[in-house]
Scaffold this active site. Structure first.
Site, short mmCIF file in Angstrom:
data_model
loop_
_atom_site.label_atom_id
_atom_site.label_comp_id
_atom_site.label_asym_id
_atom_site.label_seq_id
_atom_site.Cartn_x
_atom_site.Cartn_y
_atom_site.Cartn_z
N GLY A 24 0.68 -1.18 0.05
CA GLY A 24 0.00 0.07 0.17
C GLY A 24 0.57 1.20 -0.11
CG ASN A 25 1.18 2.93 -2.92
OD1 ASN A 25 0.13 3.69 -3.44
ND2 ASN A 25 1.81 1.85 -3.26
CB SER A 79 9.23 1.24 -4.81
OG SER A 79 8.76 -0.31 -5.31
N GLY A 80 8.54 -0.51 -1.71
CA GLY A 80 8.97 -1.59 -1.15
C GLY A 80 9.93 -1.67 -0.13
CB SER A 114 4.88 3.70 -4.63
OG SER A 114 3.88 2.91 -4.93
CB SER A 115 5.66 -0.29 -8.46
OG SER A 115 4.87 -0.83 -7.45
CG HIS A 146 -3.08 -4.96 -1.99
ND1 HIS A 146 -3.12 -5.68 -3.05
CD2 HIS A 146 -2.16 -4.00 -2.44
CE1 HIS A 146 -2.34 -5.13 -4.47
NE2 HIS A 146 -1.73 -4.31 -3.62
CG ASP A 199 -23.91 8.40 7.63
OD1 ASP A 199 -25.03 8.98 7.15
OD2 ASP A 199 -24.11 8.00 8.51
CG HIS A 211 -4.96 -3.70 -8.81
ND1 HIS A 211 -3.91 -4.34 -7.83
CD2 HIS A 211 -4.45 -2.43 -8.84
CE1 HIS A 211 -2.92 -3.33 -7.60
NE2 HIS A 211 -3.21 -2.30 -8.49
CE1 TYR A 262 -23.66 12.60 11.95
CE2 TYR A 262 -21.48 13.88 11.68
CZ TYR A 262 -22.10 12.80 11.98
OH TYR A 262 -21.29 11.76 12.72
#
Lengths: 237, 237, 237, 237
Positions: D31-32, D48-49, D77-78, D100, D123, D174, D232
């Site tokens: 994730g990123n 990345s990684g 990040s890729s 993910h 909401d 994905h 709200y």
């Protein structure tokens, strides 16, 4: 209560009840553990409906095997007569546990046994863990808690099960009971039961036609741990 | 055991076993990690049925690649012969893990492969993670643990899989095995396997007709991390 | 606000709101607890959309039973008019809770009641926990939050339910409301509701044809805890 | 990097990435999060990684909106080109998140939108959260990460969705992307998405024929929080 044996029993039962909570097998007061001193024919059990946070070993209630409360102002668990019935029918058990642990209760509510679907199960229980029939109206009206014990015992007789190799039973529409040589071992059986019940639920959802594993694989796993030629674990000296 | 290489191996294997517990891939004694020193052809593995809380690096059991226990009073894991079989067949692996982690075991019990249903999977495993057939009665009776290893190896041969790109296998009615260049990488593979097995179960419950992702997408994700022109992560210097 | 009764009410309501978060019935600002002082006909309720981390007892908003904000710069929860409607219709309740707790919300979204499938449920709720119909367009346009309360009340009338024995209701496409003698008891009802809703979901997935338990078993469990001859728990002195 | 605006951006992006891990939306490096400085047209994104435990704010990689790495030895990040594509097409967003996370990924793998099945969803998201088609082979081969962004953008065009009212999209096979006015708000959208995706999965398993809620209820809930007459929360001063 100055008797050292009974004091020890109360402590074991107290610790085992706490463990139910720590291991998240129960929330609030959902569940109870008892233990027995077979020489005295006396059990110790959690008092009914008292928060775990307010319990101490001294609060465990002593009850004779024929159901008389010994020297306590607290009511024992409302399930006490179920425990007593199991101690009378299964003469070598030393502890009994009742919980409403999530997945074992789900299967009990679905009126389904915990099928033996893999070696995780076969390592601890020798075959499917049975689920009783729904208790009869007559039994509910007569002596509900005692009859719940009888229902488990009758289910074992009907299916030809040996309580030493099958240390748990689901009661339909209710939840699981488990037992062992001691209160602690009964808690252990409850923990394993919950883990395999969880795996059972999702295995069956994914593959509704899955069958119990074959006898040769069941025997291999159960007996390598619990048979007379067991080779799992370390040599007992 | 004053040999520094084997001492180091024991420490690696010990840490990797603890990690299984910390990451909740195992409860109680359900699972085991081994590692190998390829120069000596000696593996270190967790002893059988001992609580993690009572283990130290020195307790890891050394076993030669042909199965002889070296200098230990403890029995190695009952699954040792499965590990040895994998080390013999997969010459470049450095660690093996066996667990009963929840969702990988659920799929193994359902006798289903972990289908490659998305890029989370494709980032780590090159295609469906296979599930073996149920082991034959003959194999169980002959040498159960060794034959479990052979079953994995035969499944890989039958499906034309390369153990370097597919670092895990489900054994039907049993549970997952995973491997890697080191004990630690084998644990990592087990963790990823459990995560994608969880996602697999629910994806299939929601959409039972879902197919494995197409080859172009699988190649893109797997190869951008593991191919020779990989561009994921940082340049190795 | 120097009135000691209302200060106490605010403290109770504040603690009950915090408990929702601690017990993971809510994330972020998803949910609210109120309590009432029946002598004054004043409720205290969480302010709308404020992070729990920034709340203190003094921030609880006082609102009269006919809907007037008393001495506060903060807006009360947007669900306030639903709470008020319940306090008006159910004259003996002292606290109301609304959450989006996971499994109770899942059943509400599926437009399904929480069927009474076992004794875990029967110990706390006297039969199926109802799910309302989906609210009408007219009611949404008129006074949405008040009409949500009316929908619950009408559902109880239609089904002949007594709010003292059935302390929760699912609102279709929305989520659960629960109540009790105090804010704390309303939170307790919400916690039990969530636990049995979870077990309900998976029981029904495993056995879609399962029916609610029979009346004799429901009566036995509910009444041994809540009936006039209750024998669960300890004697009240 | 002594520029205070870009330093601040890196810090925001770093904190938002850590929050993904703390909130368990990601494990390992899955994730990123990125953020943008719209005056400079520069984004900051996780490298990345790299393990989260080894990251500091200074490690966030600066990339110009047309894709040039600015003053960094680390690879971004890729998924950077996907982020850039979204920043170019959605001119008012300030942060983008890709994870993910379990249930959002499960729905993406099942190629299903997150249906708007209740008010918890309504909401925060104005209707069903879309799922793209599976990306074409051509797009994978051309410029996979950029084309993933285009796929999201095209899906929004095709369905007539406004990125300001629908702050997330599932990419088929994905996983989820989400966005907001800042990196922190994008993380918030990801958290809400995961919670409602979880409830979505089980609602649909229980009631496969359930439909999205009606427009009047969706409008009521979304607009009472996000419309021009929103009531709200607290008055903005």
């Amino acid at each position: 209560m100055s008797d050292p044996d009974l004091k020890k029993l109360k402590e074991e039962v107290f610790k085992a009840n706490l463990k139910l909570l720590e291991e998240k097998l129960v929330i609030f007061t959902f569940g109870n553990v008892s233990g027995i001193n077979r020489k005295r024919n006396i059990i110790a059990i959690k008092p009914s409906g008292v928060d775990y946070s307010r319990l101490s070993p001294a609060d465990m209630v002593l009850v004779s095997l024929d159901g008389k409360i010994i020297d306590s102002d607290l009511n024992p668990s409302s399930d006490t007569r179920t425990h007593l019935q199991l101690y009378r029918a299964f003469p070598e058990i030393g502890g009994v546990v009742h919980t409403h642990s999530r997945y074992a209760t789900i299967l009990a509510q679905a009126c389904m046994p915990v099928r033996c679907l893999g070696t995780t199960h076969a390592d601890y229980f020798y075959g499917d863990i049975p689920c009783t029939d729904v208790i009869s109206d007559e039994a509910i009206r007569k002596d509900y808690e005692k009859e719940t014990g009888s229902l488990i015992i009758d289910t074992f007789k009907r299916l030809g099960l040996d309580y030493k190799f099958m240390k748990a039973c689901l009661v339909a529409s209710h939840g699981p009971f488990a037992w062992g040589n001691s209160p602690d071992e009964a808690v252990f059986a409850s923990l394993i039961l919950e883990e395999i019940a969880m795996q059972n639920c999702f295995t069956r959802l994914l593959n509704p036609s899955i069958k119990s594993i074959k006898a040769v694989l069941l025997d291999k796993h159960y007996l390598r741990k619990h048979g007379k030629d067991a080779y799992y674990g370390q040599k007992k000296s």
